[in-house]
Design a protein around this motif. Structure first.
Motif, PDB file in Angstrom:
ATOM      1  N   SER A   7      -3.902   1.706  -3.241  1.00 50.21           N
ATOM      2  CA  SER A   7      -3.210   1.833  -1.971  1.00 50.21           C
ATOM      3  C   SER A   7      -4.197   1.778  -0.810  1.00 50.21           C
ATOM      4  O   SER A   7      -3.978   1.064   0.180  1.00 50.21           O
ATOM      5  CB  SER A   7      -2.429   3.147  -1.930  1.00 50.21           C
ATOM      6  N   ALA A  16       0.841  -1.205   0.000  1.00 56.74           N
ATOM      7  CA  ALA A  16       0.000   0.000   0.000  1.00 56.74           C
ATOM      8  C   ALA A  16       0.873   1.251   0.000  1.00 56.74           C
ATOM      9  O   ALA A  16       0.577   2.227  -0.703  1.00 56.74           O
ATOM     10  CB  ALA A  16      -0.937  -0.008   1.205  1.00 56.74           C
ATOM     11  N   GLU A  17       1.943   1.225   0.770  1.00 59.35           N
ATOM     12  CA  GLU A  17       2.865   2.362   0.803  1.00 59.35           C
ATOM     13  C   GLU A  17       3.537   2.566  -0.551  1.00 59.35           C
ATOM     14  O   GLU A  17       3.699   3.701  -1.014  1.00 59.35           O
ATOM     15  CB  GLU A  17       3.911   2.158   1.902  1.00 59.35           C
ATOM     16  N   ASP A  24       2.265   1.673  -3.468  1.00 61.89           N
ATOM     17  CA  ASP A  24       1.234   2.160  -4.384  1.00 61.89           C
ATOM     18  C   ASP A  24       1.019   3.662  -4.210  1.00 61.89           C
ATOM     19  O   ASP A  24       0.853   4.390  -5.196  1.00 61.89           O
ATOM     20  CB  ASP A  24      -0.085   1.420  -4.158  1.00 61.89           C
ATOM     21  N   LEU A  25       1.018   4.139  -2.968  1.00 64.21           N
ATOM     22  CA  LEU A  25       0.869   5.578  -2.751  1.00 64.21           C
ATOM     23  C   LEU A  25       2.083   6.331  -3.292  1.00 64.21           C
ATOM     24  O   LEU A  25       1.936   7.401  -3.895  1.00 64.21           O
ATOM     25  CB  LEU A  25       0.652   5.890  -1.268  1.00 64.21           C
TER      26      LEU A  25
END
Length: 142
Positions: A44, A18-19, A21-22
């Motif tokens: 994310s 997720a980090e 993706d951000l």
């Protein structure tokens, strides 16, 4: 709630992605790919919420809707209120960011999305990610 080391480790894998993706959303926005920035922000947020579900021991939730994921989380975590609008807004960008036939007229995602959209999606995602980081990384196996 008892939290196993394996549960925390799997949640951490999802949170780590997720980090990333951000981070990719920020790169896409900076390079002018605002539709991809919005989609990456949605992705994310989805992964961040799934990390919380994993901490809760809920492995069978397969929805891509951030609002649905959040509602499932809130069944056990009333303290995670205030993210509903962020979830709803990011849900709007799951399809439209990628498919021209989901937009009105002859527009494409690349012509429809702009920096205001990507800035907003990134900020909303960051709020969801912060709540997930606090939940997952604040967890200790018991």
């Amino acid at each position: 709630m008892k939290r196993s080391g394996a549960r925390v480790k799997e949640a951490e894998r999802w949170l780590s992605q997720a980090e990333r993706d951000l981070a990719m959303a920020r790169i896409s926005a900076r390079e002018g790919f605002h539709e991809w920035a919005c989609f990456d922000a949605q992705q994310s947020g989805e992964k961040a919420l799934k990390a919380i579900l994993l901490i809760q021991g809920k492995t069978g939730v397969t929805s891509h809707s951030l609002l649905e994921l959040l509602r499932e989380i809130q069944k056990d975590r009333a303290d995670l209120q205030g993210l509903e609008e962020a979830a709803k807004e990011l849900d709007r960008h799951y399809i439209a960011t990628r498919y021209p036939d989901s937009l009105p007229g002859a527009q494409t995602p690349g012509s429809f999305y702009d920096s205001k959209d990507s800035d907003r999606c990134i900020a909303l995602c960051a709020s969801i990610l912060a709540a997930s980081v606090s939940t997952v990384r604040g967890s200790r196996p018991t």
